[in-house]
Design a protein around this motif. Structure first.
Motif, PDB file in Angstrom:
ATOM      1  N   THR A  68       0.830  -1.219   0.000  1.00 11.00           N
ATOM      2  CA  THR A  68       0.000   0.000   0.000  1.00 11.00           C
ATOM      3  C   THR A  68       0.860   1.264   0.000  1.00 11.00           C
ATOM      4  OG1 THR A  68      -0.151  -0.263   2.389  1.00 11.00           O
ATOM      5  CG2 THR A  68      -2.030  -1.017   1.107  1.00 11.00           C
ATOM      6  N   TYR A  69       1.931   1.248   0.787  1.00 14.77           N
ATOM      7  CA  TYR A  69       2.740   2.468   0.922  1.00 14.77           C
ATOM      8  C   TYR A  69       3.711   2.650  -0.251  1.00 14.77           C
ATOM      9  CZ  TYR A  69       6.132  -0.969   2.556  1.00 14.77           C
ATOM     10  OH  TYR A  69       6.948  -2.056   2.633  1.00 14.77           O
ATOM     11  N   HIS A  70       3.780   1.653  -1.136  1.00 16.32           N
ATOM     12  CA  HIS A  70       4.711   1.700  -2.262  1.00 16.32           C
ATOM     13  C   HIS A  70       4.047   2.272  -3.518  1.00 16.32           C
ATOM     14  CE1 HIS A  70       8.555   0.441  -3.941  1.00 16.32           C
ATOM     15  NE2 HIS A  70       7.951  -0.155  -4.953  1.00 16.32           N
ATOM     16  N   ALA A  71       2.723   2.284  -3.491  1.00 13.03           N
ATOM     17  CA  ALA A  71       1.978   2.630  -4.708  1.00 13.03           C
ATOM     18  C   ALA A  71       2.347   4.017  -5.217  1.00 13.03           C
ATOM     19  CB  ALA A  71       0.485   2.543  -4.440  1.00 13.03           C
ATOM     20  N   ARG A  72       2.636   4.934  -4.280  1.00 10.15           N
ATOM     21  CA  ARG A  72       2.866   6.339  -4.696  1.00 10.15           C
ATOM     22  C   ARG A  72       4.143   6.517  -5.501  1.00 10.15           C
ATOM     23  NH1 ARG A  72       5.776   8.331   0.423  1.00 10.15           N
ATOM     24  NH2 ARG A  72       6.128   6.300   1.339  1.00 10.15           N
ATOM     25  N   PHE A  73       5.008   5.509  -5.527  1.00  7.80           N
ATOM     26  CA  PHE A  73       6.258   5.637  -6.293  1.00  7.80           C
ATOM     27  C   PHE A  73       6.079   5.290  -7.772  1.00  7.80           C
ATOM     28  CE2 PHE A  73       7.571   4.807  -1.910  1.00  7.80           C
ATOM     29  CZ  PHE A  73       8.329   5.953  -1.688  1.00  7.80           C
ATOM     30  N   ASP A  74       4.908   4.810  -8.117  1.00 10.36           N
ATOM     31  CA  ASP A  74       4.628   4.413  -9.502  1.00 10.36           C
ATOM     32  C   ASP A  74       5.742   3.515 -10.050  1.00 10.36           C
ATOM     33  OD1 ASP A  74       3.017   4.267 -11.728  1.00 10.36           O
ATOM     34  OD2 ASP A  74       3.955   5.978 -12.708  1.00 10.36           O
ATOM     35  N   ALA A  75       6.072   2.512  -9.248  1.00 10.36           N
ATOM     36  CA  ALA A  75       7.142   1.579  -9.607  1.00 10.36           C
ATOM     37  C   ALA A  75       6.684   0.702 -10.782  1.00 10.36           C
ATOM     38  CB  ALA A  75       7.463   0.704  -8.399  1.00 10.36           C
ATOM     39  N   PRO A  76       7.630   0.036 -11.460  1.00 13.76           N
ATOM     40  CA  PRO A  76       7.236  -0.857 -12.556  1.00 13.76           C
ATOM     41  C   PRO A  76       6.127  -1.815 -12.090  1.00 13.76           C
ATOM     42  CG  PRO A  76       9.611  -0.713 -12.444  1.00 13.76           C
ATOM     43  CD  PRO A  76       9.087   0.043 -11.251  1.00 13.76           C
ATOM     44  N   LEU A  77       5.264  -2.160 -13.014  1.00  9.30           N
ATOM     45  CA  LEU A  77       4.119  -3.051 -12.778  1.00  9.30           C
ATOM     46  C   LEU A  77       2.936  -2.358 -12.101  1.00  9.30           C
ATOM     47  CD1 LEU A  77       5.982  -6.350 -11.863  1.00  9.30           C
ATOM     48  CD2 LEU A  77       4.387  -6.094 -13.755  1.00  9.30           C
ATOM     49  N   GLN A  78       3.120  -1.115 -11.656  1.00  6.15           N
ATOM     50  CA  GLN A  78       1.979  -0.363 -11.123  1.00  6.15           C
ATOM     51  C   GLN A  78       1.025  -0.053 -12.276  1.00  6.15           C
ATOM     52  OE1 GLN A  78       1.723   0.809  -7.828  1.00  6.15           O
ATOM     53  NE2 GLN A  78      -0.353   1.461  -8.317  1.00  6.15           N
ATOM     54  N   SER A  79      -0.272  -0.259 -12.071  1.00  6.51           N
ATOM     55  CA  SER A  79      -1.244   0.033 -13.129  1.00  6.51           C
ATOM     56  C   SER A  79      -2.601   0.235 -12.484  1.00  6.51           C
ATOM     57  CB  SER A  79      -1.319  -1.144 -14.111  1.00  6.51           C
ATOM     58  OG  SER A  79      -1.922  -2.245 -13.463  1.00  6.51           O
ATOM     59  N   ASP A  80      -3.575   0.548 -13.298  1.00  7.70           N
ATOM     60  CA  ASP A  80      -4.932   0.685 -12.748  1.00  7.70           C
ATOM     61  C   ASP A  80      -5.590  -0.688 -12.752  1.00  7.70           C
ATOM     62  OD1 ASP A  80      -7.384   1.442 -11.887  1.00  7.70           O
ATOM     63  OD2 ASP A  80      -7.644   3.073 -13.329  1.00  7.70           O
ATOM     64  N   LEU A  81      -5.159  -1.501 -11.807  1.00  5.12           N
ATOM     65  CA  LEU A  81      -5.640  -2.878 -11.726  1.00  5.12           C
ATOM     66  C   LEU A  81      -7.148  -2.932 -11.503  1.00  5.12           C
ATOM     67  CD1 LEU A  81      -5.521  -5.934 -11.303  1.00  5.12           C
ATOM     68  CD2 LEU A  81      -4.460  -5.538  -9.078  1.00  5.12           C
ATOM     69  N   VAL A  82      -7.652  -2.029 -10.669  1.00  6.41           N
ATOM     70  CA  VAL A  82      -9.097  -2.076 -10.371  1.00  6.41           C
ATOM     71  C   VAL A  82      -9.908  -1.846 -11.646  1.00  6.41           C
ATOM     72  CG1 VAL A  82     -10.961  -0.902  -9.127  1.00  6.41           C
ATOM     73  CG2 VAL A  82      -8.842  -1.508  -7.940  1.00  6.41           C
ATOM     74  N   ALA A  83      -9.426  -0.930 -12.478  1.00  5.69           N
ATOM     75  CA  ALA A  83     -10.148  -0.680 -13.744  1.00  5.69           C
ATOM     76  C   ALA A  83     -10.149  -1.941 -14.601  1.00  5.69           C
ATOM     77  CB  ALA A  83      -9.502   0.474 -14.498  1.00  5.69           C
ATOM     78  N   LEU A  84      -9.007  -2.616 -14.658  1.00  6.92           N
ATOM     79  CA  LEU A  84      -8.949  -3.866 -15.432  1.00  6.92           C
ATOM     80  C   LEU A  84      -9.901  -4.897 -14.832  1.00  6.92           C
ATOM     81  CD1 LEU A  84      -5.081  -4.236 -15.892  1.00  6.92           C
ATOM     82  CD2 LEU A  84      -6.746  -3.729 -17.677  1.00  6.92           C
ATOM     83  N   ALA A  85      -9.857  -5.008 -13.520  1.00  5.22           N
ATOM     84  CA  ALA A  85     -10.654  -6.048 -12.843  1.00  5.22           C
ATOM     85  C   ALA A  85     -12.142  -5.833 -13.080  1.00  5.22           C
ATOM     86  CB  ALA A  85     -10.337  -6.049 -11.347  1.00  5.22           C
ATOM     87  N   ARG A  86     -12.549  -4.563 -13.083  1.00  5.98           N
ATOM     88  CA  ARG A  86     -13.994  -4.276 -13.206  1.00  5.98           C
ATOM     89  C   ARG A  86     -14.556  -4.762 -14.531  1.00  5.98           C
ATOM     90  NH1 ARG A  86     -13.767   1.087 -10.297  1.00  5.98           N
ATOM     91  NH2 ARG A  86     -14.266   0.450  -8.174  1.00  5.98           N
ATOM     92  N   THR A  87     -13.739  -4.821 -15.563  1.00 10.75           N
ATOM     93  CA  THR A  87     -14.284  -5.179 -16.872  1.00 10.75           C
ATOM     94  C   THR A  87     -14.801  -6.615 -16.911  1.00 10.75           C
ATOM     95  OG1 THR A  87     -12.151  -5.911 -17.714  1.00 10.75           O
ATOM     96  CG2 THR A  87     -12.722  -3.632 -18.109  1.00 10.75           C
ATOM     97  N   VAL A  88     -14.289  -7.462 -16.044  1.00 10.13           N
ATOM     98  CA  VAL A  88     -14.684  -8.878 -16.109  1.00 10.13           C
ATOM     99  C   VAL A  88     -15.184  -9.420 -14.772  1.00 10.13           C
ATOM    100  CG1 VAL A  88     -13.259  -9.576 -18.085  1.00 10.13           C
ATOM    101  CG2 VAL A  88     -12.243  -9.502 -15.798  1.00 10.13           C
ATOM    102  N   SER A  89     -15.233  -8.572 -13.750  1.00  4.73           N
ATOM    103  CA  SER A  89     -15.608  -9.064 -12.418  1.00  4.73           C
ATOM    104  C   SER A  89     -16.958  -8.498 -12.005  1.00  4.73           C
ATOM    105  CB  SER A  89     -14.581  -8.624 -11.369  1.00  4.73           C
ATOM    106  OG  SER A  89     -13.275  -8.922 -11.783  1.00  4.73           O
ATOM    107  N   LYS A  90     -17.746  -9.284 -11.302  1.00  7.99           N
ATOM    108  CA  LYS A  90     -19.001  -8.756 -10.763  1.00  7.99           C
ATOM    109  C   LYS A  90     -18.771  -8.094  -9.409  1.00  7.99           C
ATOM    110  CE  LYS A  90     -21.878 -11.761  -8.918  1.00  7.99           C
ATOM    111  NZ  LYS A  90     -22.583 -12.981  -8.423  1.00  7.99           N
TER     112      LYS A  90
END
Ligand code: TPP
Ligand code: MG
Length: 566
Positions: A142-164
């Motif tokens: 959680t505390y690493h997200a602000r560094f925008d390190a490699p592999l950081q992405s909008d995972l929730v947006a991706l997940a929403r497309t196929v998840s209920k």
């Protein structure tokens, strides 16, 4: 370079302890954890234990660094069977196959946004199949997200497309309750993917030895009596009625009830074009599928005046075509919805059967069965064609088989040829994203370990997720894959003409042919540990199928068909 954000936030220490809690304001009940009260476990251990307690005890996985605590925790919860797949599309397709056969979710373990993204096509197919799946997707701490390190992405947006259901887990103390919520969400009708985003620090922090109890499953919605009565009246009009069945209506109980309705009222039955799991053969009532090609589907429905939908949407053509309508039902035909996928489809059909069929009401089911399997099926001989290949497969199809069908145009005769085979299940690609066959067969074999799985797999689609063979070999799964090798994206040749794009010159053709070089599926398969042979005649195919079905473990047969559309 991305600017740093929120850099004044305190950085938590690894392994910091947080108090046990009952979970995120949810009503989950907590019980002593695996080692009893007063002990501590990591968030990942608590998560896996909770999943196992909720009967989610298979995890298809392709992990990375952010999932290492989950991986490490597997040894402390040995009831969880972890299955490695070498590409995320195999992970998610296998979870789909497993869920279709067990009606329970498998877990997937996926690595962050890019890993999840690799798995989306088969999660899309699973969504269309209404398969329950619990996705656990690692994310940066959680505390690493602000560094925008490699592999950081909008995972929730991706997940929403196929998840209920999607939850970003934010506390290891709540992790167990999050998991019970995820299982409940995946299992609530209509079933689907529930996706838990698991930040690395949530999985490594320790929690007290308490965990959430599995939630009771919510019942499927029952169809109101007025709806059943309205459909009964439609059936009594004397006008042509067809019941279009989907989802769980295509399992034995639904089919028997539907057959009794058809017998009593003179209505017709049709299955949706791409069923998740159609039970057929043996003495089950036979059912045709609505044709894939719009022109043929329109003919299927031409005479219908009332189309009753049972767990499936109004039929539309797969694609739009210039100057053609998208609706497949004729003008003047009325649509009626008996039940949607959120409903108890079997209950609705049985209530309707009770109302219209004296035979059903009296418990006499004899008239409602199919004619039984053919006594003996002769094996075909001669060159391999689309027809002789289909007859060869039908001639050896064993009782209880699970058939996974991603056969596209090369398999156009398979469904018809196997109609009177011994009892089996037929699983198709409900979402249209190709690369489903081999993974779904892999998961189906784990979900139904006592049944032979036969994967009828077109060559072009096979290449999307061919790595599934390695998992089949590693797990010793009883899967016989038949590659329908026409060295072509043959169905796209057909579509090229159908969309009115013209015949296509050599440059267009080069995008649709799988030649130069030709794929050698025997070598590909052997290279991943699956014994393989090549069949060039109908006799060879029969002998090789018989051998593959006799010998335990996975096998692959490359059936060499005429090039292109045959
Ligand atoms: C994920 C995804 N990518 C691309 C397509 C487009 N597509 C549909 S069919 C097809 C080719 C299928 O070829 P093959 O599996 O060999 O089928 P056959 O030759 O038997 O018709 C492609 C590329 C798709 N449906 N899904
Ligand atoms: Mg092909």
């Amino acid at each position: 370079m991305s600017p740093l954000r929120e850099i004044d936030r305190p950085v938590p220490q690894s392994g910091s302890e947080v108090p046990a809690a009952s979970g995120n304001g949810t009503p989950s009940q907590v019980v002593p954890g695996p080692s009893g009260p007063g002990t501590t476990v990591t968030g990942a251990q608590s998560l896996i234990r909770t999943l196992v307690d909720a009967k989610v005890d298979v995890c298809f996985a392709n992990p990375g660094t952010s999932e290492m605590h989950f991986v490490a925790a597997l040894d402390s919860v040995p009831e969880m069977r972890a299955v490695l797949a070498l590409f995320e599309g195999v992970v998610t397709g296998a979870a789909d196959g497993y869920g279709r056969m067990t009606d329970r979710p498998a877990a997937t373990l996926l690595h962050m946004g890019p890993g999840f993204g690799n798995g989306i096509a088969n999660l899309h197919n699973a969504r269309r199949a209404h398969t329950p799946i619990v996705n656990v997707v690692g994310e940066h701490a959680t505390y690493h997200a602000r560094f925008d390190a490699p592999l950081q992405s909008d995972l929730v947006a991706l997940a929403r497309t196929v998840s209920k259901w999607v939850r970003e887990c934010s506390s290891s103390a709540d992790f167990s309750a999050d998991a019970t919520d995820a299982v409940a969400a995946a299992m609530a009708a209509p079933c689907g993917s529930a996706t838990m985003v698991m930040p690395a620090d949530i999985s490594w922090q320790t929690v007290g030895g308490t965990q959430a109890r599995p939630r009771p499953l919510p019942p499927e919605g029952s169809v109101p009596a007025e709806t059943i009565e309205a459909v009964r009246q439609v059936l009594m009009t004397g006008e042509p009625v067809t019941l279009l069945l989907g989802g769980r209506a295509l399992r034995e109980r639904g089919l028997r009830a539907a057959a009794s309705i058809a017998a009593a009222t003179g209505s017709k039955l049709l299955a949706e074009t791409f069923p998740a799991r159609l039970e057929r053969g043996g003495d089950l009532p036979p059912i045709e599928r609505l044709n894939y090609l719009g022109e043929m589907a329109i003919v299927d429905l031409a005479e219908v005046r009332h189309l009753v939908l049972v767990g499936t949407p109004a039929p539309a053509s797969f694609f739009a075509y210039p100057d053609q309508v998208s609706e497949l039902w004729p003008q003047g035909c009325q649509l009626h919805v008996l039940a949607g996928p959120e409903h108890d489809l079997v209950g609705a059909l049985e209530s309707l059967a009770e109302a219209v069929s004296p035979a059903w009401a009296s418990g006499d089911q004899r008239a409602l069965s199919g004619s039984g399997p053919e006594v003996s099926k002769s094996h075909p001989t001669g060159p391999l064609t689309l027809q002789s290949m289909a007859i060869a497969i039908a001639s050896v199809l064993p009782e209880g088989a699970v058939v996974v069908d991603e056969s596209n145009s090369a398999g156009m005769y398979l469904f018809g040829a196997t109609a009177r085979s011994p009892r089996h299940d037929w699983l198709t690609n409900c979402g249209g994203a190709i690369g489903l066959g081999l993974p779904v067969a892999t998961g189906a074999a784990i979900g139904a370990p006592d049944r032979p799985v036969i994967c009828l797999q077109s060559d072009g689609s096979a290449m999307y997720t061919i790595q599934a063979l390695w998992t089949q070999a590693r797990e010793g799964l009883d899967v016989t894959t038949v590659i329908l090798s026409n060295r072509s994206y043959a169905i796209l040749n057909l579509e090229l003409a159908r969309v009115g794009a013209g015949a296509g010159g050599p440059r267009a053709e080069s995008l649709l042919e799988l030649t130069g070089p030709e794929l050698d599926f025997v070598s590909l398969s052997r290279g991943m540990g699956v014994p393989a042979t090549r069949a060039t005649t109908a006799e060879e195919l029969v002998v090789q199928l018989q051998h593959a079905l006799r010998e335990p473990g996975p096998h692959l047969i490359e059936a060499v068909l005429p090039e292109g559309l045959g």
